[in-house]
Design an enzyme around this catalytic site. Structure first.
Site, PDB file in Angstrom:
ATOM      1  N   GLU A 135       0.779  -1.239   0.000  1.00 44.38           N
ATOM      2  CA  GLU A 135       0.000   0.000   0.000  1.00 44.38           C
ATOM      3  C   GLU A 135       0.814   1.295   0.000  1.00 44.38           C
ATOM      4  OE1 GLU A 135      -3.086  -0.109   3.027  1.00 44.38           O
ATOM      5  OE2 GLU A 135      -4.190  -1.643   1.937  1.00 44.38           O
ATOM      6  N   GLU A 172      -6.268  -7.822  -0.034  1.00 46.53           N
ATOM      7  CA  GLU A 172      -6.959  -7.395   1.184  1.00 46.53           C
ATOM      8  C   GLU A 172      -8.392  -7.035   0.838  1.00 46.53           C
ATOM      9  OE1 GLU A 172      -5.087  -4.469   3.660  1.00 46.53           O
ATOM     10  OE2 GLU A 172      -3.077  -5.296   3.370  1.00 46.53           O
TER      11      GLU A 172
END
Lengths: 389, 389
Positions: free
Chosen positions: A170, A294
């Site tokens: 991320e 995710e």
């Protein structure tokens, strides 16, 4: 049943700390993240907390249960200090070694996910230090991050359980960086000074360098994975103009992000949003395999309150959450599981965030609804079943 | 399916420590039991280890899973210092309070089991201090133990989840005391000096006093439970000549004890031994309800080595254990589950020892076979199913 798909869970909150996932670890301190925890404890106390947490939070028994439930992969977030060379943080390579032995004993694959970087690549609490995002501007630390990847690859390249290595979790590009700065305020504004969004140009370069280091070490059947920097549309040229071997693009898709981007807070709107993302995944999957590394069941509708993108009870008090009837709640979650998995299977599969949460929804009712982040609990409630789909 | 039977699991190793059940808690110390652990750590380090252990080892998620698996009761061993009035030990009443809330949320009953006494009632590691058994000779500590029972009853008497209170776990009468002295050597022989077996006369008297204190506090539908002192045959007069309301006799039946008493190390011999115990249970159950409060799947046959009554890898090194084929292993365990539960149901039911173990059978192969002590793992392996029987 899609036998060839990846059906994974994340072992979140284990080797990379997130306060909301194990609040007791932070009891009696003012620390909100991994960076400040050791500053508030004596060395021995810090060591005692960390070692007890690690040896209890995820154990052999979890690997047994994950496999028994029908999952076939664990994504393991690891910190940049995993090799123990960044004091005061405590290395975690022994834990990862043991995890490989567990995975091989129980027939699971491991995706190693380098989840943090010194001075952070995103400024999230889960990036190690809230409100700071300077790593990409520090060439020495960029080199350091590459050295961690190289050492991980050298250590595990020949392990049966190794599915692959994800080079960086991320990284916050422009849009997400802006959202971060309003949500995660830095504890020390001086330390945060100079934080900036990561550019896609930086990412393309960093990913390429990481690939060049990892590919010669990892056998061709081991994956090298790249997070999309929160934008699936930026990767066509990168993957079609380079000659990569066995790479995968990771994208994280949360219902609460869909909410922030305008989806109404109800199951029909969630379904529509997830189907749209599924279309995007299918399109991108034509030139690079797409993995949803995710995602979760959690959302504002079932939480009974607008959580404004998943702001959690350690950050803000929520009152007056509407509780759905348990049977209705189960129905909504079961449907969200079905819709999302179906869409993720338009790529190569998924890893649910997360396996386990040590929150207490009974004695601390503010956590109502947050149990839907935990696959282990969702299994017991029959909200999910990886054997079905 | 016997719907009216008690189907319980013990939450062993949580509030009362046993080194073999969570060895990491004792890492870096020479302590073998709860008594010596705080002597080897600073106050803060001890606090950190204990609080992290307690908040991780058993959580809300365990209560959810226990109920979801089909159990209806948890037996919770608690220490004599549960109210925090015996330094340096750390009180655990907040943990028990939370457990009551969890049990009520998930529809489980709780049997509170006072598992230890100052200077110990049995000299086992799980009695708090190995090799010492002097409590019954210390009138002040006998009074103290009664005061703990009274306080527990006053605190929880009106809780829906309360099934009952067991006044004292495993007092070592003559035969077991002798076996203890050869197995658990005291760390400080001076402290052990004067240890002696507990007589049945003492037990009859202590149990009667405990009854007289508890019965007026506990509603009649809450059970008062007595452990049999390792002999089911000693209780006819006690229960028929006294006018007790809602009392239960607890007996602990381990395959390894049957081995020590002469059973051969094979499934047929175990079956014969357990059926014989079942006959005893049925006979005693005619004058007092009998509960099998501890038992397990563990045995020397499936462990692949003579463990001499369950001596564990923290106490002695075992080498050369024979590993059964996993399918064969499952068959043996499934049969042992069936035979034992069938016999325990000739009384009022059971509590399996134990729910959870934090051992690592993969990275520390000496623990091979010991996973059969944990109901949570046995569920994942399909060795047991409380919904079946």
């Amino acid at each position: 049943m899609e036998q060839d798909k990846i059906k994974g869970v994340n072992l979140g909150g284990w080797l990379v700390l997130e306060k909301w996932m194990a609040p007791h670890l932070f009891d009696g301190t003012n620390a909100d993240d991994e960076y400040y925890l050791p500053q508030e404890l004596s060395e021995k106390e810090y060591l005692a907390r960390i070692t007890q947490h690690r040896s209890n939070f995820i154990t052999e028994a979890d690997f047994l249960r994950i496999a028994s439930a029908g999952f076939n992969l664990v994504r393991i977030p690891v910190p940049y200090f995993i090799f123990g060379d960044r004091k005061p943080f405590i290395g975690a390579i022994d834990e990862l070694d043991r995890a490989f032995n567990w995975a091989e004993a129980y027939g699971l694959k491991i995706l190693i996910d380098l989840h943090t970087a010194p001075d952070s690549q995103n400024g999230f609490d889960n990036g190690g230090i809230s409100g700071v995002c300077k790593w990409a501007q520090e060439p020495t630390e960029v080199e350091f991050e590459l050295s961690v990847l190289e050492r991980l690859a050298k250590r595990y390249h020949d392990r049966t359980a190794l599915y692959g290595i994800e080079v960086l979790n991320e990284p916050a590009t422009e849009k997400m960086f802006k959202s971060m700065t309003t949500r995660y305020l830095p504890r020390d504004p001086k330390k945060a000074a100079g934080s900036a969004a990561i550019t896609f140009e930086f990412l393309y370069d960093f990913y390429q360098r990481a690939y060049e280091i990892l590919r010669p070490i990892l056998p061709n059947d081991k994956v090298i994975m790249f997070h999309d920097g929160f934008d699936l549309s930026k990767w066509h040229a990168f993957f079609t103009e380079n000659d990569f071997e066995n790479v995968v693009l990771d994208t994280h898709q949360y219902l609460m992000v869909a909410e922030m981007e305008g989806a109404e807070l109800n199951p029909a709107a969630y379904e529509k949003a997830m189907n749209k993302i599924g279309d995007q995944i299918a399109a991108v999957n034509r030139y690079v395999p797409v993995f949803v590394g995710e995602w979760t069941l959690f959302n504002s509708y079932t939480a009974g309150i607008n959580t404004q993108g998943g702001i959690n009870p350690t950050q803000q008090e929520f009152k007056g959450a509407k509780h759905l009837d348990p049977a209705e709640l189960a129905k909504v979650y079961q449907k969200l599981w079905q819709i999302q998995v179906t869409n993720w299977n338009r790529g190569i599969g998924y890893a649910f965030w997360t396996w386990k949460l040590n929150i207490d929804t009974i004695n601390e009712p503010a956590w109502y609804g947050w149990d839907s982040w935990a696959a282990s609990r969702a299994l017991d409630r029959h909200w999910i079943n990886p054997k079905d789909i």
